[in-house]
Design an enzyme around this catalytic site. Structure first.
Site, PDB file in Angstrom:
ATOM      1  N   CYS A 137      32.961  44.467  44.890  1.00  0.00           N
ATOM      2  CA  CYS A 137      33.614  44.672  46.798  1.00  0.00           C
ATOM      3  C   CYS A 137      33.002  42.459  46.691  1.00  0.00           C
ATOM      4  O   CYS A 137      31.237  42.714  46.589  1.00  0.00           O
ATOM      5  CB  CYS A 137      33.026  45.604  47.342  1.00  0.00           C
ATOM      6  SG  CYS A 137      34.011  47.467  46.772  1.00  0.00           S
ATOM      7  N   GLY A 182      36.931  40.927  44.823  1.00  0.00           N
ATOM      8  CA  GLY A 182      37.734  41.832  44.405  1.00  0.00           C
ATOM      9  C   GLY A 182      39.282  40.935  44.525  1.00  0.00           C
ATOM     10  O   GLY A 182      39.048  41.008  45.145  1.00  0.00           O
ATOM     11  N   ASN A 216      30.230  47.363  50.014  1.00  0.00           N
ATOM     12  CA  ASN A 216      30.006  46.481  48.634  1.00  0.00           C
ATOM     13  C   ASN A 216      28.476  47.648  48.326  1.00  0.00           C
ATOM     14  O   ASN A 216      27.607  47.081  48.762  1.00  0.00           O
ATOM     15  CB  ASN A 216      29.733  45.312  48.520  1.00  0.00           C
ATOM     16  CG  ASN A 216      29.351  44.404  47.516  1.00  0.00           C
ATOM     17  OD1 ASN A 216      28.403  43.799  47.406  1.00  0.00           O
ATOM     18  ND2 ASN A 216      29.666  45.065  46.118  1.00  0.00           N
ATOM     19  N   GLY A 217      29.089  48.262  47.530  1.00  0.00           N
ATOM     20  CA  GLY A 217      27.416  48.868  46.540  1.00  0.00           C
ATOM     21  C   GLY A 217      28.381  50.478  45.921  1.00  0.00           C
ATOM     22  O   GLY A 217      28.763  49.638  45.512  1.00  0.00           O
ATOM     23  N   TYR A 260      26.256  37.042  36.122  1.00  0.00           N
ATOM     24  CA  TYR A 260      27.996  36.760  36.326  1.00  0.00           C
ATOM     25  C   TYR A 260      28.954  36.386  37.673  1.00  0.00           C
ATOM     26  O   TYR A 260      29.544  35.537  38.108  1.00  0.00           O
ATOM     27  CB  TYR A 260      28.689  37.818  35.256  1.00  0.00           C
ATOM     28  CG  TYR A 260      30.258  37.784  34.972  1.00  0.00           C
ATOM     29  CD1 TYR A 260      30.968  36.560  34.661  1.00  0.00           C
ATOM     30  CD2 TYR A 260      30.608  38.668  36.051  1.00  0.00           C
ATOM     31  CE1 TYR A 260      32.104  36.754  34.539  1.00  0.00           C
ATOM     32  CE2 TYR A 260      31.659  38.858  36.625  1.00  0.00           C
ATOM     33  CZ  TYR A 260      32.722  38.311  35.469  1.00  0.00           C
ATOM     34  OH  TYR A 260      34.142  38.408  35.401  1.00  0.00           O
TER      35      TYR A 260
HETATM   36  P1  AMP Z   1      33.797  41.692  26.369  1.00  0.00           P
HETATM   37  O1  AMP Z   1      35.278  41.124  25.734  1.00  0.00           O
HETATM   38  O2  AMP Z   1      33.748  43.115  27.410  1.00  0.00           O
HETATM   39  O3  AMP Z   1      32.762  41.397  25.298  1.00  0.00           O
HETATM   40  O4  AMP Z   1      33.874  40.945  28.115  1.00  0.00           O
HETATM   41  C1  AMP Z   1      32.981  39.180  28.003  1.00  0.00           C
HETATM   42  C2  AMP Z   1      33.215  38.136  28.704  1.00  0.00           C
HETATM   43  O5  AMP Z   1      33.620  39.179  30.831  1.00  0.00           O
HETATM   44  C3  AMP Z   1      32.351  37.420  29.605  1.00  0.00           C
HETATM   45  O6  AMP Z   1      32.990  36.271  29.026  1.00  0.00           O
HETATM   46  C4  AMP Z   1      32.318  37.781  30.579  1.00  0.00           C
HETATM   47  O7  AMP Z   1      31.979  35.958  31.185  1.00  0.00           O
HETATM   48  C5  AMP Z   1      33.146  38.423  31.553  1.00  0.00           C
HETATM   49  N1  AMP Z   1      32.295  39.381  32.141  1.00  0.00           N
HETATM   50  C6  AMP Z   1      31.238  39.983  32.029  1.00  0.00           C
HETATM   51  N2  AMP Z   1      31.242  41.226  32.761  1.00  0.00           N
HETATM   52  C7  AMP Z   1      32.216  41.160  33.629  1.00  0.00           C
HETATM   53  C8  AMP Z   1      32.023  41.831  34.367  1.00  0.00           C
HETATM   54  N3  AMP Z   1      31.885  42.748  35.099  1.00  0.00           N
HETATM   55  N4  AMP Z   1      33.642  41.943  35.201  1.00  0.00           N
HETATM   56  C9  AMP Z   1      34.903  40.879  33.867  1.00  0.00           C
HETATM   57  N5  AMP Z   1      34.398  40.535  33.417  1.00  0.00           N
HETATM   58  C10 AMP Z   1      32.830  40.558  32.710  1.00  0.00           C
END
Ligand code: AMP
Length: 471
Positions: free
Chosen positions: A15, A41, A115-116, A255
């Protein structure tokens, strides 16, 4: 006692929060703050303002710009406001689960934006219900409201301190009352939280990119375990909680945070670029071009290319208008999900040995599809480089991660992942490499990579969460 954890919407929530005290344009500035924090979010957002006598609230589902029309902002009277952006979750998404949560209680009105994630919220909820609390939402944050309401302390400040003394986990928390704004950060400082100033008013935000938009000046971070009370007398700082070692979330750097933000006092872009440079030092490969997975992989890919001396180029273009949901056409298109977001630039890729850089691999499905896409665009070789270590363990402190068994690195070796995603080579930055850029683990939580959880979970929950692997 059984932990009815499942009662809560979803215990991993990302969030963004923003607050301002003592500005004639409070609601409008909070709207802009939330707009800058939209990446934290996109499911829902809300603002509660105060005119010194009563609180006003506007909440809705969707994007900030769609929820807060000019007419709705006009209804948010007063000189102070707090706002909240909520990340997409799979649980209930009714309006009752949109923050800020506003209530009337013995001492007046208040609203909170959190947030948390509170790791003991399930247990606390059971106990509170046993004493008569009636919960309205399925959010863990509501526990804080009930703890404040049931406290026997005389002042709101003491009630907040007592309430937060009961909760475990992460919180960057804003509380607004008729005449005060209170900002509290958990003793570990898991999530970012910054203090700024605008035209003599105080502003607080999850990230400093919100200050930049409204031309506020960044003063400093709110310290782990610090409580700031902002009212007509100025800002009063106190540290009312048992102190702990800081455990700032390292994934904010990797990220989650916006690269133009200062997080934990450091620029996110510079850190991501340094991760990319370190990754190149650890895993060089002969190649013709370095391309990022846009947008999150861009700074690390730039760092990688610079360090490796390989040209950087945009080999994939992201469609920025993809909403959270889209309807797949009747006639199924292969890999539609990734294609609608990303499209290769054939001229950049064709016949080249390509290094593709992403910030993380979670389930592995995105990388697999992207590599296929790059090969279809004519790449001679595809080498995958990842600017975080393998994601082995879920986050319970506020980052949305899938369950342990869905994390590909929790059950597969790097060689197996390489085969699964069909890369010619695959390398992740090492934990030691991360450590060279940020002083992990001294001040940081990297539980998603090393499984070391700084705040323990209530006993029974460990088993439920699968933390006792194989037992
Ligand atoms: P995956 O297909 O599950 O391996 O997704 C990897 C991708 O998701 C990478 O391009 C990351 O930038 C992105 N990513 C990593 N963590 C998150 C997150 N918490 N929420 C949304 N996207 C994420």
């Amino acid at each position: 006692m059984r932990v009815r954890w499942i009662m809560f919407d979803k215990f991993q929530e990302e969030c963004g929060v923003f607050g301002i005290y003592g500005h004639p344009d409070a609601a409008n500035l909070t709207y802009l703050g939330l707009y800058a924090l939209q990446h934290r979010g996109q499911e829902a957002a809300g603002i509660v303002s105060s005119d010194g006598k009563e609180l006003f609230s506007v909440k809705g589902r969707g994007l900030v710009a769609d929820i807060f029309t000019e007419d709705r902002i006009k209804k948010l009277h007063g000189h102070s406001a707090i706002g909240h952006n909520r990340y997409s979750t799979t649980g209930e998404s009714s309006l009752i689960n949109v923050q800020p949560i506003q209530v009337n209680f013995a001492l007046g009105s208040l609203a909170i934006a959190h947030n948390g994630n509170l790791v003991n919220a399930g247990i606390l909820k059971d106990e509170l219900e046993a004493y008569g609390s009636i919960f309205q939402s399925t959010m863990d944050s509501e526990v804080i409201i009930h703890l404040i309401a049931q406290s026997r302390m005389a002042t709101l400040h003491d009630r907040i301190v007592e309430a937060l003394g009961h909760v475990q986990g992460s919180y960057s928390l804003l509380v607004i009352t008729e005449n005060e704004l209170i900002a509290v950060r958990d003793p570990r400082g898991f999530r970012p939280f910054s203090l700024g100033e605008l035209d003599g008013s105080y502003v607080v935000s999850s990230e400093t990119c919100a200050f930049d938009l409204i031309e506020a000046r960044y003063i400093r971070d709110i310290e782990p375990g610090e409580m700031l009370v902002i009212n007509k007398d100025g800002v009063h700082s106190s540290f009312p909680f048992v102190q702990a070692e800081p455990s700032h979330c390292i994934f904010e750097f990797i990220y989650f945070a916006r690269p133009d933000s200062l997080v934990y006092g450091q620029n996110v872009y510079a850190i991501r670029k340094a991760f990319g440079m370190q990754l190149a030092k650890e895993s060089s490969v002969s190649a013709d071009v370095v391309i990022p997975v846009p947008d999150s992989g861009v700074p690390a890919a730039l760092g990688y290319a610079e360090e490796a001396g390989i040209p950087f180029d945009f080999g994939m273009i992201r469609n920025h208008y993809v909403g959270r949901t889209f309807i797949e056409p009747r006639q199924t298109i292969r890999h539609f999900g990734v294609k609608i977001k990303l499209n290769p630039v054939r001229d950049v890729i064709k016949g080249k040995r390509v290094v593709v850089v992403d910030d993380s691999i979670v389930r592995g499905t995105t990388s697999k599809k992207i590599i296929k896409m790059i090969r279809n665009a004519g790449a001679a070789e595809v080498h995958m480089r990842v600017s975080s270590p393998p994601t082995m363990s879920p986050c319970y402190y506020g980052i949305d991660t899938p369950t342990r068994h869905e994390l590909i690195a929790s059950s597969h070796s790097i060689e197996e992942i390489k085969k699964y995603i069909t890369a010619d080579s695959l390398n992740y930055i090492s934990l030691e490499g991360i450590q060279k850029v940020v002083p992990y683990p001294v001040n940081y939580c990297a539980a998603c990579f090393d499984g070391e959880y700084p705040v323990p979970f209530p006993g029974e929950m460990l088993a439920q969460l699968g933390l006792f692997d194989g037992k």
